[in-house]
Design a protein around this motif. Structure first.
Motif, short mmCIF file in Angstrom:
data_model
loop_
_atom_site.label_atom_id
_atom_site.label_comp_id
_atom_site.label_asym_id
_atom_site.label_seq_id
_atom_site.Cartn_x
_atom_site.Cartn_y
_atom_site.Cartn_z
N GLU A 168 40.90 55.06 44.57
CA GLU A 168 40.92 56.49 44.10
C GLU A 168 39.74 56.91 43.33
O GLU A 168 39.65 58.37 43.21
CB GLU A 168 42.31 56.83 43.38
N ASP A 169 38.72 56.10 42.88
CA ASP A 169 37.77 56.77 42.29
C ASP A 169 36.65 56.83 43.33
O ASP A 169 35.46 57.46 42.93
CB ASP A 169 37.17 55.31 41.41
N THR A 170 36.94 56.70 44.57
CA THR A 170 35.97 57.25 45.70
C THR A 170 35.56 58.31 45.60
O THR A 170 36.32 59.19 45.73
CB THR A 170 36.37 56.37 47.11
N ALA A 171 34.13 58.95 45.54
CA ALA A 171 33.86 60.22 45.36
C ALA A 171 32.60 60.17 45.07
O ALA A 171 31.71 59.29 45.11
CB ALA A 171 34.41 60.81 44.22
N VAL A 172 31.94 61.71 45.49
CA VAL A 172 30.50 61.88 45.16
C VAL A 172 30.53 62.04 43.69
O VAL A 172 31.32 63.27 43.21
CB VAL A 172 30.09 62.86 45.99
N TYR A 173 29.77 61.73 42.83
CA TYR A 173 29.75 61.85 41.51
C TYR A 173 28.33 62.75 41.14
O TYR A 173 27.24 62.52 41.80
CB TYR A 173 29.52 60.47 40.73
N TYR A 174 28.64 63.63 40.30
CA TYR A 174 27.48 64.74 39.74
C TYR A 174 27.52 64.65 38.19
O TYR A 174 28.53 64.68 37.68
CB TYR A 174 28.03 66.16 40.40
N PRO A 234 36.67 63.16 49.13
CA PRO A 234 36.92 63.95 50.33
C PRO A 234 38.01 64.57 50.23
O PRO A 234 39.10 64.26 50.13
CB PRO A 234 36.88 62.54 51.29
N GLY A 235 37.87 66.03 50.75
CA GLY A 235 39.05 66.92 50.94
C GLY A 235 39.44 67.51 49.75
O GLY A 235 40.57 68.24 49.77
N LYS A 236 38.82 67.11 48.58
CA LYS A 236 39.37 67.57 47.40
C LYS A 236 38.43 68.47 46.67
O LYS A 236 37.05 68.39 46.90
CB LYS A 236 39.91 66.28 46.54
N GLY A 237 38.48 69.31 45.42
CA GLY A 237 37.82 69.90 44.77
C GLY A 237 37.06 69.03 43.59
O GLY A 237 37.29 67.73 43.37
N ARG A 238 35.99 69.43 43.00
CA ARG A 238 35.49 68.84 42.08
C ARG A 238 36.19 68.70 40.94
O ARG A 238 36.92 69.83 40.45
CB ARG A 238 34.33 69.34 41.84
N GLU A 239 36.21 67.47 40.30
CA GLU A 239 36.79 67.22 38.98
C GLU A 239 36.11 66.76 37.80
O GLU A 239 35.03 65.95 38.14
CB GLU A 239 38.50 66.42 39.28
N PHE A 240 36.48 66.91 36.75
CA PHE A 240 35.92 66.48 35.39
C PHE A 240 36.43 64.94 35.39
O PHE A 240 37.45 64.53 35.55
CB PHE A 240 36.48 67.17 34.11
N VAL A 241 35.22 64.06 34.72
CA VAL A 241 35.38 62.68 34.72
C VAL A 241 35.12 62.51 33.30
O VAL A 241 36.02 61.70 32.63
CB VAL A 241 34.51 62.01 35.64
N ALA A 242 33.95 62.82 32.66
CA ALA A 242 33.64 62.33 31.40
C ALA A 242 32.63 63.44 30.91
O ALA A 242 31.92 64.05 31.46
CB ALA A 242 32.93 60.93 31.29
N ALA A 243 32.55 63.44 29.46
CA ALA A 243 31.45 64.34 28.56
C ALA A 243 31.16 63.60 27.40
O ALA A 243 31.80 62.76 26.81
CB ALA A 243 32.37 65.57 28.42
N VAL A 244 29.76 63.91 27.05
CA VAL A 244 29.45 63.41 25.90
C VAL A 244 28.52 64.33 25.21
O VAL A 244 27.90 65.35 26.05
CB VAL A 244 28.18 62.10 26.23
N GLY A 298 28.02 66.23 31.21
CA GLY A 298 29.19 65.50 31.77
C GLY A 298 29.04 65.07 33.19
O GLY A 298 28.07 65.32 33.86
N TRP A 299 30.05 64.13 33.62
CA TRP A 299 30.23 63.72 34.83
C TRP A 299 31.23 64.43 35.73
O TRP A 299 32.51 64.42 35.01
CB TRP A 299 30.24 62.26 34.94
N PHE A 300 31.13 64.75 36.85
CA PHE A 300 32.23 65.32 37.48
C PHE A 300 32.24 64.40 39.01
O PHE A 300 31.03 63.84 39.30
CB PHE A 300 31.87 66.98 37.80
N ARG A 301 33.25 64.61 39.58
CA ARG A 301 33.24 63.83 40.92
C ARG A 301 34.02 64.67 42.01
O ARG A 301 34.97 65.55 41.47
CB ARG A 301 33.81 62.55 40.81
N GLN A 302 33.77 64.80 43.13
CA GLN A 302 34.53 65.16 44.12
C GLN A 302 34.70 64.28 45.32
O GLN A 302 33.90 63.64 46.02
CB GLN A 302 33.71 66.32 44.85
#
Length: 119
Positions: A88-94, A40-50, A34-38
């Motif tokens: 709003e997609d601006t984030a660090v993606y993991y 600035p100033g927010k928690g990490r959230e789910f984006v997508a999974a396979v 899966g991909w998650f993103r965080q």
């Protein structure tokens, strides 16, 4: 196994980016990814999974229809194609292994990649 995301950068609203996540020192194994993103100033959230086979995918409502996740088991690489990007997609993606029944991360986090959507 270490996971490293790459492909981030600065893109204008409406643009596209393709992120990659590769495993080093091992393989993904038979794990869903899966991909998650965080942001600035927010928690990490789910984006997508396979799923491990690549046969099923799941998306957060905020990215559904714009992002596509895929997986190449032969290359031990997971991709995230991001289209119609918004500020709003601006984030660090993991990327990480994910539990498909709950869409929660499992295992360790690797190095993320920064996506900045701005004009």
């Amino acid at each position: 196994v270490q996971l490293q995301a790459s492909g981030g950068g600065l893109v204008q609203p409406g643009g596209s980016l393709r992120l990659s996540c590769a495993a080093s020192g091992g393989t993904f194994g038979r794990h869903a990814m899966g991909w998650f993103r965080q942001a600035p100033g927010k928690g990490r959230e789910f984006v997508a999974a396979v799923t491990w086979s690549g046969g099923s995918t799941y998306y957060a409502a905020s990215v559904k229809g714009r992002f596509t996740i895929s997986k190449d088991n032969a290359k031990d690489t997971v991709y995230l194609q991001m289209n119609s990007l918004k500020p709003e997609d601006t984030a660090v993606y993991y990327c990480t292994a994910i539990e498909m029944t709950t869409l929660t991360p499992k295992g360790s986090w690797g190095r993320g990649t920064l996506v900045t959507v701005s004009s």
